[in-house]
Design a protein around this motif. Structure first.
Motif, PDB file in Angstrom:
ATOM      1  N   TYR A  10     -51.440 -71.732 -44.347  1.00 37.94           N
ATOM      2  CA  TYR A  10     -51.999 -70.828 -43.670  1.00 37.94           C
ATOM      3  C   TYR A  10     -53.196 -71.229 -43.007  1.00 37.94           C
ATOM      4  O   TYR A  10     -53.930 -70.821 -42.063  1.00 37.94           O
ATOM      5  CB  TYR A  10     -52.399 -69.407 -44.425  1.00 37.94           C
ATOM      6  N   MET A  14     -54.259 -70.416 -39.283  1.00 38.26           N
ATOM      7  CA  MET A  14     -55.447 -69.854 -39.035  1.00 38.26           C
ATOM      8  C   MET A  14     -56.459 -70.833 -38.075  1.00 38.26           C
ATOM      9  O   MET A  14     -56.909 -70.478 -37.069  1.00 38.26           O
ATOM     10  CB  MET A  14     -56.358 -69.977 -40.193  1.00 38.26           C
TER      11      MET A  14
ATOM     12  N   SER B 193     -52.775 -65.539 -44.034  1.00 37.67           N
ATOM     13  CA  SER B 193     -54.053 -65.718 -43.558  1.00 37.67           C
ATOM     14  C   SER B 193     -55.110 -65.485 -44.503  1.00 37.67           C
ATOM     15  O   SER B 193     -54.714 -64.994 -45.678  1.00 37.67           O
ATOM     16  CB  SER B 193     -54.605 -65.467 -42.222  1.00 37.67           C
ATOM     17  N   GLN B 216     -54.879 -63.772 -34.549  1.00 40.39           N
ATOM     18  CA  GLN B 216     -53.632 -64.180 -35.243  1.00 40.39           C
ATOM     19  C   GLN B 216     -52.602 -63.647 -34.603  1.00 40.39           C
ATOM     20  O   GLN B 216     -51.402 -64.541 -34.471  1.00 40.39           O
ATOM     21  CB  GLN B 216     -53.847 -63.669 -36.774  1.00 40.39           C
TER      22      GLN B 216
END
Lengths: 431, 431
Positions: A10, A14, B193, B216
């Motif tokens: 992630y 991100m 995330s 995102q």
């Protein structure tokens, strides 16, 4: 080998999203801290700083790494990673400092992009190494000056073993059984022998313990440590002196009631004239059993499982939290996970005698005003991506000694209790 | 990188002594087993076999390694190590098999010299990986078919993290957050995330959760998982659907009372028409809290600390014991550490329904006579130093599924208890 994939997916997704909407370039500060100490612990010992700074220099994305990421990352993100070098600033506690709940042990400042990708690596290293050093320091204080040998490599991941040896050494252990820790970090390598070696010397007439001892002394000299409990400790100790003479370095006892056996063997050795032969004990020792052996004639402790598993607390529960964006403090508001915004430093207050009284966490650049002696704990570690100093294990060991010495007496108690000193959060002055 | 220094010093000093007195050439068998399961556990899952076999091929002493050993080893020992290649035989349980107290999960046969040097490496790998897989399997059975994601990299040593992801995958986890585990072992990499990404989207007007979600979704598509608990879960879930639409893949809740929040958010999502949007929960989950969420509308569990630390049992306590020398069984006799001599294999008995009833440990070449279905667990892994098969994670995963299915019902209980089946030691017939 690159350290760049020792990372959670992630972080890179991100990054991808932040590159796309332009927030990747925002100036951020992330902070590493533990909301609490492991249950009942009164202090912790920061370790991992040196390993993290070294890993930072290996945090580059080579072609192999980029290939493996290309299935889920866009071209712009891959391009960014191709040239990645951390170019920000890092401040933190020097390795070997004590820490308490909320202590900002590391503070990473740079663009969001370059800070976010370091999260997992930083936490893996600090959470592991700090857990080991914190447990090890309790064993060191329990041993009351007798040396401890870390011999737990076999009870933890093979690379964690190397880091554990390093962390235990920082905390005050005399050395390790681990050869890679010796090569990589210069931790003194120590060793005795295993039951297998004694049992190897078994023939048609049965076990021949003396033959095993003779072989070891021939190879390693009389200064060696003979393992005397393969068959019978008292017979083993007699065989050891019969073979090596009264100049034998040490005997090791690895099973049974270690206190009782140490007293018996000490009397036996003294009677045989081996008054200088030392006694090493091992076998599921932890800080409590080490303390319980204080009155017994033990010269050295060998500690395995308990130190490499953090003696009940295998991770330090540190987190890596965004505390500042473009100069503004940020914090999340969900239940039970309070974070304090803003880039912070810490100062430790003490009595004039040196006994510490309080940990004050305050905004960077707003020093604590105190009539008591005060020491700023936060030091610069990296500036513009450049390491300011080479990690120094000797200095880290000295910090642990000084830190343990600075604790109020109840801080060294092995029993469960509160943190030895309170932590106070000072919020920023209105600007 | 060589694996040869991931070793305790005493192995090489024993080697030195054994080379000198000629016992190094004796034909030996060492056995890896656990005297007991972690307290209260009913079964364990063997993991690490594949990693150990791979490490065996890297167990060579290069010049750098030999240099670092030359300070304490004699020339003959250094010469021996220079050409070292394990050339013996290894048998053991296939990766993913269940094990019980005394199960001979690995059996290493060769000269004393070539077997003794593998002790630490074998134990480090098996003790770590087995601890993780054993804890992970309990979480898998507690999750009752819902997928689990391993996301504990940050709570363990950075290389242990990679091995943990692999071990959890063997035990039945769906994937990991760890990118290196994906590259090295093909474990599916998954991710959502972090709160930092939401908080990054903070401007002069304060937090802007929708901007974070929009970024995102723009980067990763509506199939992504949005983290909705940075500020307020209900507002977060509403923002998520407002931004992504009712086709959103999932929301993640990482704090608070997960059961209560999952029910609230499920109702809210359904009301908004996002009936296909899944709910991922995370935050200090272990096998007990996973089981407690069975009745709640949770689709996926994210598990961190508890799986990588073995949920209270961070090491499997396996030992590496010499059991045979030149065809003769050997065993030590010191208190509380009984070992059984002789090279052994294991056979598992079951009812005709497939439910297992007993683990029988018997001399190699003396098969168990049983009216019940019996399966020989010990398989050849290495012959003459040559690996017989490439490690296969898919096969290991299937073995765990079959193993859990074969347990009597009480064996799957999460509560503390005895091993699910008894172990029986059969001694060698008089020859």
């Amino acid at each position: 080998m690159t350290a760049a994939l020792l990372t959670d997916k992630y972080e890179l997704t991100m990054l991808s999203a932040a590159l796309r909407d332009g927030t990747a370039a925002r100036r951020t500060t992330f902070e590493v801290f533990a909301r609490r100490l492991p249950e009942g612990r009164r202090y912790g010992v920061v370790a991992g700083t040196g390993r993290f700074l070294e890993a930072l220099t290996e945090f580059v994305f080579d072609d192999g790494a980029l290939d493996s990421l290309s299935s889920f990352l866009d071209a712009a993100t891959l391009d960014y990673l191709r040239g990645f070098r951390f170019s920000g600033d890092i401040d933190g506690y020097a390795e070997g400092e004590l820490y308490f709940p909320g202590s900002p042990v590391l503070s990473v400042t740079g663009t969001f992009a370059e800070c976010v990708v370091l999260e997992t690596l930083a936490l893996s290293i600090f959470n592991h190494d700090t857990a080991i050093a914190s447990a090890a320091a309790r064993m060191v204080s329990a041993s009351a000056g007798r040396p401890l040998i870390e011999m737990g490599s076999r009870r933890t991941h093979e690379q964690a073993a190397v880091a554990s040896a390093r962390a235990a050494y920082i905390a005050g252990f005399a050395g390790t059984s681990n050869l890679e820790a010796c090569r990589r970090y210069g931790v003194p390598a120590l060793g005795t022998s295993a039951h297998a070696f004694t049992m190897l010397h078994t023939g048609a007439d049965g076990p021949d313990e003396k033959a095993a001892f003779r072989a070891q002394v021939d190879a390693l000299g009389v200064g060696t440590t003979l393992l005397v409990d393969t068959y019978d400790v008292i017979v083993g100790a007699a065989n050891a002196i019969a073979v090596a003479g009264t100049g034998l370095g040490a005997v090791r006892i690895d099973s049974g009631d270690l206190g009782v056996l140490a007293r018996q063997v000490r009397a036996q050795l003294d009677e045989l004239g081996a008054t200088g032969t030392q006694i090493v004990v091992s076998g599921d020792l932890d800080e409590y059993s080490i303390a319980a052996l204080r009155a017994d004639p033990v010269d050295t402790y060998g500690v395995g499982t308990s130190v490499v598993t953090g003696s009940g607390a295998p991770t330090a529960s540190m987190v890596y939290k965004l505390v500042e964006v473009d100069g503004l403090p940020v914090q999340k508001r969900s239940s039970h996970k309070e974070s304090h915004g803003g880039r912070k430093a810490a100062t430790r207050l003490s009595r004039p005698t040196g006994t510490i009284t309080e940990e004050v966490i305050h905004p960077v650049g707003e020093p604590v005003e105190s009539a008591e002696p005060a020491r700023l704990l936060t030091v610069p570690l990296v500036r513009g991506g450049r390491l300011l100093a080479t990690p120094d294990l000797t200095a880290a060991r000295e910090r642990v000694v000084a830190g343990l010495h600075s604790l109020p007496w109840e801080g060294l108690a092995l029993s469960r209790g509160e943190p030895a000193i309170p932590t106070r959060q000072v919020t920023a002055r209105r600007r």
